[in-house]
Design an enzyme around this catalytic site. Structure first.
Site, PDB file in Angstrom:
ATOM      1  N   CYS A 297      33.261  32.693  45.364  1.00  0.00           N
ATOM      2  CA  CYS A 297      32.842  32.089  44.099  1.00  0.00           C
ATOM      3  C   CYS A 297      32.225  30.710  44.358  1.00  0.00           C
ATOM      4  CB  CYS A 297      34.005  32.053  43.118  1.00  0.00           C
ATOM      5  SG  CYS A 297      33.473  31.841  41.394  1.00  0.00           S
TER       6      CYS A 297
ATOM      7  N   HIS B 130      36.446  37.524  42.925  1.00  0.00           N
ATOM      8  CA  HIS B 130      37.667  37.050  43.567  1.00  0.00           C
ATOM      9  C   HIS B 130      38.563  38.209  44.037  1.00  0.00           C
ATOM     10  CE1 HIS B 130      37.266  32.774  42.356  1.00  0.00           C
ATOM     11  NE2 HIS B 130      36.640  33.277  41.310  1.00  0.00           N
TER      12      HIS B 130
ATOM     13  N   GLU C 210      41.083  37.749  45.937  1.00  0.00           N
ATOM     14  CA  GLU C 210      42.426  37.168  46.037  1.00  0.00           C
ATOM     15  C   GLU C 210      43.203  37.313  44.737  1.00  0.00           C
ATOM     16  OE1 GLU C 210      39.908  33.595  44.691  1.00  0.00           O
ATOM     17  OE2 GLU C 210      39.651  35.444  45.858  1.00  0.00           O
TER      18      GLU C 210
END
Length: 223
Positions: free
Chosen positions: A87, A196, A198
């Site tokens: 990002c 993302h 994560e």
């Protein structure tokens, strides 16, 4: 695997990234403040996490690209080190010249915060070894400037050299050229990814579809 996460004023995804890396490796990554001028010895991976570095003034990632730590990150990459930018981290990588192109305002001119589906275009990189080529998985979009753009010659080079690692497999909501969601350097050691992964590493918060990105890194860098 020894990893460090660069933290700039406005970074807000460093803890999510640390959780993902620790879940995959069993080892906590280091947090590296942007004013540092050298990287700790023995690093295998440097991560530029998401957020709004320097409040996204000028352009997203533009000020962070000139932070003291980035000279060390550039040198690390030049010596063959692995660098992951997610990002805002992807935006910083393009502003720092470590990856080509730019991330422009989303085509809708709106901030996008939603899940998306990514398709793995290459399974032979350090970041995708635990995927099959063509596999799809869920990740989370949270950006206002995720519209990947580059000139026609650069686009032809990226496509011709197989450096597009991830594409949007559902609606191309931000308008990125060729639905590009993530690209890598010629040696595949520097990766920029807009959504993302994560956010998707724990079943308690919605699933583990993004975890193979991090287990791939750990296995590849431990080899």
């Amino acid at each position: 695997m020894k990893a460090a996460i660069c933290v700039f004023p406005g970074t807000n995804r460093e803890r999510d990234m640390a959780i993902a890396l620790e879940r995959a490796s069993g080892r906590k990554p280091l947090m590296l403040w942007h004013r540092e001028t050298a990287l700790p010895p023995g690093l295998d991976l440097v991560v530029l996490a998401g957020g709004f570095s320097y409040g996204d003034y000028l352009r997203c990632g533009a000020m962070a690209a000139h932070s003291p730590v980035m000279a060390a990150v550039r040198d690390f990459a030049a010596r063959g080190g692995h660098v992951l930018g997610v990002c805002n981290g992807f935006q910083i990588l393009t502003e720092a010249g470590l990856l080509p192109g730019a991330l422009l305002r989303n085509a809708s001119l709106r901030f996008l915060a939603m899940d998306c589906t990514l398709r793995v275009e290459r399974a032979d990189t350090p970041y995708t070894a635990h995927f099959q080529q063509g596999a799809t998985f869920r990740a989370t979009m949270a950006h206002g400037d995720g519209n990947y753009f580059c000139d026609p010659a650069t686009l032809a080079e990226l496509e011709g050299e197989g450096r597009v690692v991830f594409r949007y497999a559902d609606e191309n909501r931000n308008g990125s050229l060729n639905a590009i969601a993530g690209i890598c350097s010629p040696n595949a050691r520097v990766l920029g990814l807009m959504p993302h992964p994560e956010n998707c590493v724990d079943p308690l918060v919605g699933g583990t579809e993004g975890l193979p990105v991090f287990t791939s890194i750990v296995e590849s860098l431990a080899a």
